[in-house]
Design an enzyme around this catalytic site. Structure first.
Site, PDB file in Angstrom:
ATOM      1  N   HIS A 196       6.393 -63.706  66.778  1.00  0.00           N
ATOM      2  CA  HIS A 196       7.290 -63.213  65.719  1.00  0.00           C
ATOM      3  C   HIS A 196       8.759 -63.221  66.158  1.00  0.00           C
ATOM      4  O   HIS A 196       9.631 -62.849  65.371  1.00  0.00           O
ATOM      5  CB  HIS A 196       6.898 -61.801  65.283  1.00  0.00           C
ATOM      6  CG  HIS A 196       5.534 -61.700  64.683  1.00  0.00           C
ATOM      7  ND1 HIS A 196       5.136 -62.478  63.616  1.00  0.00           N
ATOM      8  CD2 HIS A 196       4.461 -60.925  65.007  1.00  0.00           C
ATOM      9  CE1 HIS A 196       3.879 -62.184  63.308  1.00  0.00           C
ATOM     10  NE2 HIS A 196       3.442 -61.261  64.140  1.00  0.00           N
ATOM     11  N   ASP A 213      -3.302 -66.768  65.278  1.00  0.00           N
ATOM     12  CA  ASP A 213      -3.170 -65.322  65.091  1.00  0.00           C
ATOM     13  C   ASP A 213      -3.348 -64.995  63.605  1.00  0.00           C
ATOM     14  O   ASP A 213      -3.040 -65.811  62.741  1.00  0.00           O
ATOM     15  CB  ASP A 213      -1.779 -64.896  65.570  1.00  0.00           C
ATOM     16  CG  ASP A 213      -1.583 -63.406  65.656  1.00  0.00           C
ATOM     17  OD1 ASP A 213      -1.604 -62.880  66.776  1.00  0.00           O
ATOM     18  OD2 ASP A 213      -1.378 -62.768  64.600  1.00  0.00           O
ATOM     19  N   HIS A 257      -1.604 -63.144  61.883  1.00  0.00           N
ATOM     20  CA  HIS A 257      -0.281 -63.083  61.257  1.00  0.00           C
ATOM     21  C   HIS A 257       0.403 -64.444  61.344  1.00  0.00           C
ATOM     22  O   HIS A 257       0.261 -65.154  62.347  1.00  0.00           O
ATOM     23  CB  HIS A 257       0.594 -62.044  61.962  1.00  0.00           C
ATOM     24  CG  HIS A 257       0.026 -60.665  61.959  1.00  0.00           C
ATOM     25  ND1 HIS A 257      -0.692 -60.154  63.018  1.00  0.00           N
ATOM     26  CD2 HIS A 257       0.045 -59.705  61.006  1.00  0.00           C
ATOM     27  CE1 HIS A 257      -1.079 -58.919  62.718  1.00  0.00           C
ATOM     28  NE2 HIS A 257      -0.641 -58.628  61.510  1.00  0.00           N
ATOM     29  N   ASP A 283      -6.545 -61.299  66.615  1.00  0.00           N
ATOM     30  CA  ASP A 283      -6.569 -60.272  65.571  1.00  0.00           C
ATOM     31  C   ASP A 283      -7.136 -60.784  64.243  1.00  0.00           C
ATOM     32  O   ASP A 283      -7.166 -60.050  63.263  1.00  0.00           O
ATOM     33  CB  ASP A 283      -5.191 -59.620  65.378  1.00  0.00           C
ATOM     34  CG  ASP A 283      -4.049 -60.613  65.398  1.00  0.00           C
ATOM     35  OD1 ASP A 283      -4.314 -61.833  65.362  1.00  0.00           O
ATOM     36  OD2 ASP A 283      -2.879 -60.181  65.435  1.00  0.00           O
TER      37      ASP A 283
HETATM   38 ZN    ZN Z   1      -0.993 -60.867  64.974  1.00  0.00          ZN
END
Ligand code: ZN
Length: 341
Positions: A158, A193, A195, A282
């Site tokens: 991120h 991931d 995200h 995740d």
């Molecule tokens: Zn993540």
């Protein structure tokens, strides 16, 4: 498969996490690394200490202002005299006709995308150690290892060129890819991931030499909400070398494997020399940040699918939070990869 690891991550122990207006303890805790380490030991992976590469690999990806900010932030923060136990911005200027600030609180806002990347006394040291872990793994692959795993903490995907966010400060996957670029003309980063890898996307958005692909939970309903859509395809010379594959919340193993097949076709047509896997765990059905529903056998299938790409591969740890099955999922994905090689 060899695995790079250091205990230096422990100096970063953030606490603050703001979720829908409620302050909680962050899920990005040092214990994550302990559970991942157990997964490596269960998989009989040989552990390797990282080499210190210094600022060079970080400076390939991050701006001088940002690296200076991170390295000096804690000292400037404590010098304020009335500051809290962690650095959380209270201004986010979003940069519309703005001026780079001189005050530490202004800089903190300038360099953070959200409130989920609190800076503490040991954050800079741990973030630097994580980049050394990633670059060591990349160097080992450049030196002839087929695949190497990097246990990076804090995670990185991120983090933008000059902005922290979402538990991330320095973009370990991007730094590994830039290191691999010294040997390979084209590199792919495949982010699995749960995200969207928004920082990685931002870093390479206008670059045609690093193809960024992210498979993640649908951003209409999931962090980071404002990035990760299929229509984000790159810009300028990088147009066409960014691929987002959002999946409906709750997608399980079969849907995930189908998405990996879409990614495979894109990777094969790009013909890269090496591959970085931004390995979030995740997407697990048991992850506390529930978005997707991949099972432990499903992670094995993901590892097999990655192996069949036939590329020198650097696995860089991204997310994956405290559940009883975190270590088993790491063992599973790496075992699947090794079985299919
Ligand atoms: Zn993540």
């Amino acid at each position: 498969m060899k695995a790079v690891h250091t205990e230096l991550h422990r100096s970063h122990d953030p606490q603050f996490f703001l979720v829908r207006g409620v302050v909680k303890r962050t899920t990005e805790q040092p214990e994550r690394a302990d559970r991942l380490l157990k997964g490596l030991r269960d998989g009989k992976h040989q552990l390797v200490e990282p080499t210190r590469f210094g600022q060079g690999p970080r400076a390939r990806i991050h701006s001088p202002e940002y690296l200076s900010f991170l390295s000096e932030a804690w000292e400037a923060w404590t010098a304020l005299g009335d500051s809290g136990p962690e650095m959380i911005g209270n201004i986010h200027p979003v940069r519309h006709a703005a001026t780079y600030p001189t005050h530490i609180v202004g800089k903190l806002g300038w360099h953070t995308a959200d409130t989920a990347a609190p800076i503490g006394p040991g954050t800079w040291a741990a973030a630097c150690a994580a980049t050394d872990v990633a670059v060591t793994a990349a160097q080992m692959v450049m030196d002839g290892e087929d695949a190497v795993y990097a246990l990076c903490r804090p995670p990185g995907h991120h983090a933008y060129r000059d902005m922290a966010g979402g538990f991330c400060f320095l973009n370990n996957s991007a730094i590994a890819a830039a290191h691999l670029r010294q040997k390979h003309e084209r590199v792919v980063i495949l982010d699995v991931d749960v995200h969207h890898g928004n920082g990685t996307q931002g870093i390479f958005y206008a670059r045609p030499d690093v193809y960024t692909i992210s498979i993640h939970a649908d951003p209409t309903a999931y962090y980071p909400f404002v990035w990760g859509y299929a229509h984000e395809r790159g810009e300028g010379p990088g147009l066409g070398t960014n691929l987002n594959i959002p999946l409906a919340i709750g997608t399980g193993d079969d849907g995930y494997i189908q998405a990996l097949d879409v990614a495979r076709k894109a990777i094969e047509s790009f013909a890269p020399g090496a591959l970085v896997i931004a390995l979030g765990l995740d997407a697990s059905e048991h992850d506390p940040l529930k978005g997707l529903a991949v099972t432990t056998p499903g992670f094995r299938r993901i590892g097999q699918a990655i192996a069949k790409l036939g590329l020198p591969t650097v696995f860089v740890q991204e997310g994956g939070y405290l559940s009883d099955i975190l270590g088993a999922n790491l063992t599973s994905v790496l075992a699947g990869f090794e079985a299919a090689r």
